[in-house]
Design a protein around this motif. Structure first.
Motif, mmCIF file in Angstrom:
data_model
loop_
_atom_site.group_PDB
_atom_site.id
_atom_site.type_symbol
_atom_site.label_atom_id
_atom_site.label_comp_id
_atom_site.label_asym_id
_atom_site.label_seq_id
_atom_site.Cartn_x
_atom_site.Cartn_y
_atom_site.Cartn_z
ATOM 1 N N ARG A 1 49.515 42.236 46.175
ATOM 2 C CA ARG A 1 48.801 43.338 45.518
ATOM 3 C C ARG A 1 48.927 43.240 43.998
ATOM 4 N N LEU A 2 50.134 42.963 43.512
ATOM 5 C CA LEU A 2 50.350 42.844 42.070
ATOM 6 C C LEU A 2 49.446 41.764 41.477
ATOM 7 N N SER A 3 49.403 40.606 42.116
ATOM 8 C CA SER A 3 48.613 39.494 41.589
ATOM 9 C C SER A 3 47.117 39.742 41.718
ATOM 10 N N THR A 4 46.692 40.218 42.881
ATOM 11 C CA THR A 4 45.257 40.429 43.117
ATOM 12 C C THR A 4 44.681 41.462 42.153
ATOM 13 N N GLU A 5 45.387 42.549 41.941
ATOM 14 C CA GLU A 5 44.845 43.638 41.137
ATOM 15 C C GLU A 5 44.947 43.393 39.639
ATOM 16 N N THR A 6 45.653 42.324 39.238
ATOM 17 C CA THR A 6 45.742 42.001 37.817
ATOM 18 C C THR A 6 44.955 40.741 37.465
ATOM 19 N N GLY A 7 44.312 40.125 38.463
ATOM 20 C CA GLY A 7 43.506 38.939 38.201
ATOM 21 C C GLY A 7 44.251 37.637 38.373
ATOM 22 N N GLY A 8 45.461 37.688 38.963
ATOM 23 C CA GLY A 8 46.238 36.480 39.214
ATOM 24 C C GLY A 8 46.122 36.042 40.665
ATOM 25 N N LYS A 9 47.157 35.386 41.151
ATOM 26 C CA LYS A 9 47.155 34.905 42.527
ATOM 27 C C LYS A 9 48.592 34.830 43.021
ATOM 28 N N ALA A 10 48.828 35.181 44.295
ATOM 29 C CA ALA A 10 50.159 35.104 44.894
ATOM 30 C C ALA A 10 50.263 33.838 45.744
ATOM 31 N N GLN B 1 47.155 45.740 33.695
ATOM 32 C CA GLN B 1 45.727 45.973 33.457
ATOM 33 C C GLN B 1 45.492 46.492 32.049
ATOM 34 N N ARG B 2 46.390 47.352 31.572
ATOM 35 C CA ARG B 2 46.242 47.911 30.225
ATOM 36 C C ARG B 2 46.400 46.820 29.163
ATOM 37 N N ARG B 3 47.279 45.846 29.416
ATOM 38 C CA ARG B 3 47.546 44.796 28.419
ATOM 39 C C ARG B 3 46.814 43.487 28.737
ATOM 40 N N SER B 4 45.964 43.517 29.764
ATOM 41 C CA SER B 4 45.156 42.338 30.153
ATOM 42 C C SER B 4 46.035 41.127 30.465
ATOM 43 N N VAL B 5 47.061 41.351 31.290
ATOM 44 C CA VAL B 5 47.963 40.273 31.699
ATOM 45 C C VAL B 5 47.720 39.950 33.175
ATOM 46 N N GLY C 1 43.778 37.696 23.661
ATOM 47 C CA GLY C 1 43.256 36.453 24.233
ATOM 48 C C GLY C 1 43.805 36.254 25.627
ATOM 49 N N ARG C 2 43.962 35.014 26.036
ATOM 50 C CA ARG C 2 44.457 34.726 27.383
ATOM 51 C C ARG C 2 45.923 35.122 27.494
ATOM 52 N N ARG C 3 46.222 35.930 28.515
ATOM 53 C CA ARG C 3 47.599 36.385 28.749
ATOM 54 C C ARG C 3 47.913 36.273 30.234
ATOM 55 N N SER C 4 49.011 35.630 30.560
ATOM 56 C CA SER C 4 49.396 35.477 31.968
ATOM 57 C C SER C 4 50.906 35.522 32.105
#
Length: 325
Positions: free
Chosen positions: A255-264, A221-225, A185-188
């Motif tokens: 880069r970490l945030s952008t490529e995983t769907g988060g935000k810096a 990316q593998r764990r959808s976080v 489900g939702r993971r952040s």
């Protein structure tokens, strides 16, 4: 008589073959050509893939989720959208808070707002609290549905150079791996860090050179976080006042945030005056998350690059740059 029987059977066989050929459309069945040895190979079927997408709406009135016009490509090829579902406001989330232990003293003032943020997560959410320091990740609180208990696990960072980690991304990977035992489900993750990796020399501080940064992105990316990051200088980074290192550190978090769907989140090149605007923005982002499901036509294992665009004006999207099957 025997030759007439053989001729009749031959005609029946040819008629059946012609019928099969005409019904195939392209004339190619699942039985391969002679070069394949006549062996039957299974069809590669498309599979549904769900991507978490954050939306920021800059127009009024806000458009209905189902009316958003999304164009999805995977590995450069258009994909069919199956559904767009709102998963924000009341949907539980698995959330980790990781803070670097050698941050400047102003980070002490941010414990209370972070604790309040945790307390106001949706009911049923599970939270982990950990500190990135010399050695391994210090987990102050394992994933728990008790939000008050998680909020109380926050402590004052040590704020000394001797607590500096090998590099933050090694322990970010350790934190991400702990999501494996949690519900899907939702993971952040909220990462509070200077983002600086000089473990292999100054050159490794560049976001394109840090091997552990790339590994952290792959694992997320593998764990959808989705990793959200707040930039706060460490004691050593603050003392050096090296703008090149600061730029590399912030770019790494970006880069970490952008490529995983988060935000810096940054406030200039120094320590933020307050986390309050960051937390408000993060809260809005989490409240407006979508689950976008599409039919992937690329069943092979490995990394698949995803791009999502919208023709609806006034909409900003955040999503992982891809996923690993």
């Amino acid at each position: 008589m025997k030759s007439r029987k053989l001729s009749f059977l031959t005609l029946v066989f040819l008629a059946s073959a012609l019928c099969a050929f005409s019904n195939s459309g392209s004339g190619r069945s699942i039985v391969q050509a002679q070069g394949d040895g006549g062996k039957k190979k299974p069809n590669t079927t498309a599979k549904p893939v769900t991507i978490p997408v954050g939306i920021k709406v800059r127009i009024k009135p806000e458009p209905e989720v189902q009316l958003l016009d999304l164009n999805i490509t995977e590995d450069g090829e258009p994909q069919q959208t199956l559904s767009i579902r709102a998963i924000g406001t009341n949907s539980a989330i698995t959330f980790a808070v990781l803070s670097q232990d050698d941050l400047v003293s102003s980070a002490v003032n941010e414990i209370k707002p972070i604790a309040e943020f945790i307390r106001h997560l949706p009911a049923g959410s599970r939270v982990m609290v950990g500190y990135i320091r010399t050695g391994s990740l210090e987990v102050r609180q394992k994933f728990t549905p008790d939000l008050e208990k998680a909020a109380r696990a926050l402590r004052i960072p040590l704020g000394v150079a001797s607590a500096s980690p090998f590099n933050p991304y090694v322990e970010v990977i350790e934190g991400i791996n702990r999501f494996e035992s949690q519900p899907t489900g939702r993971r952040s993750m909220l990462l509070i860090s200077d983002g600086l990796d000089v473990s292999r020399g100054v050159d490794s501080s560049s976001p394109g050179q840090s091997l552990d940064l790339q590994r952290a992105i792959n694992q997320a990316q593998r764990r959808s976080v989705a990793v959200y990051s707040f930039f706060v200088p460490s004691v050593l980074l603050n003392q050096t006042n090296n703008q090149l290192l600061v730029g590399n550190a912030q770019s790494s978090l970006e880069r970490l945030s952008t490529e995983t769907g988060g935000k810096a989140f940054f406030q200039g090149t120094g320590a933020p005056v307050s986390f309050d605007p960051f937390l408000r923005d993060l809260n809005v982002t989490l409240e407006k998350q979508l689950a976008v499901t599409y039919l992937s036509t690329h069943p092979r294992k490995g990394f698949h690059k995803v791009q999502i665009r919208t023709l609806t004006s006034g909409i900003e999207l955040t999503y992982p740059s891809g996923y690993i099957r």
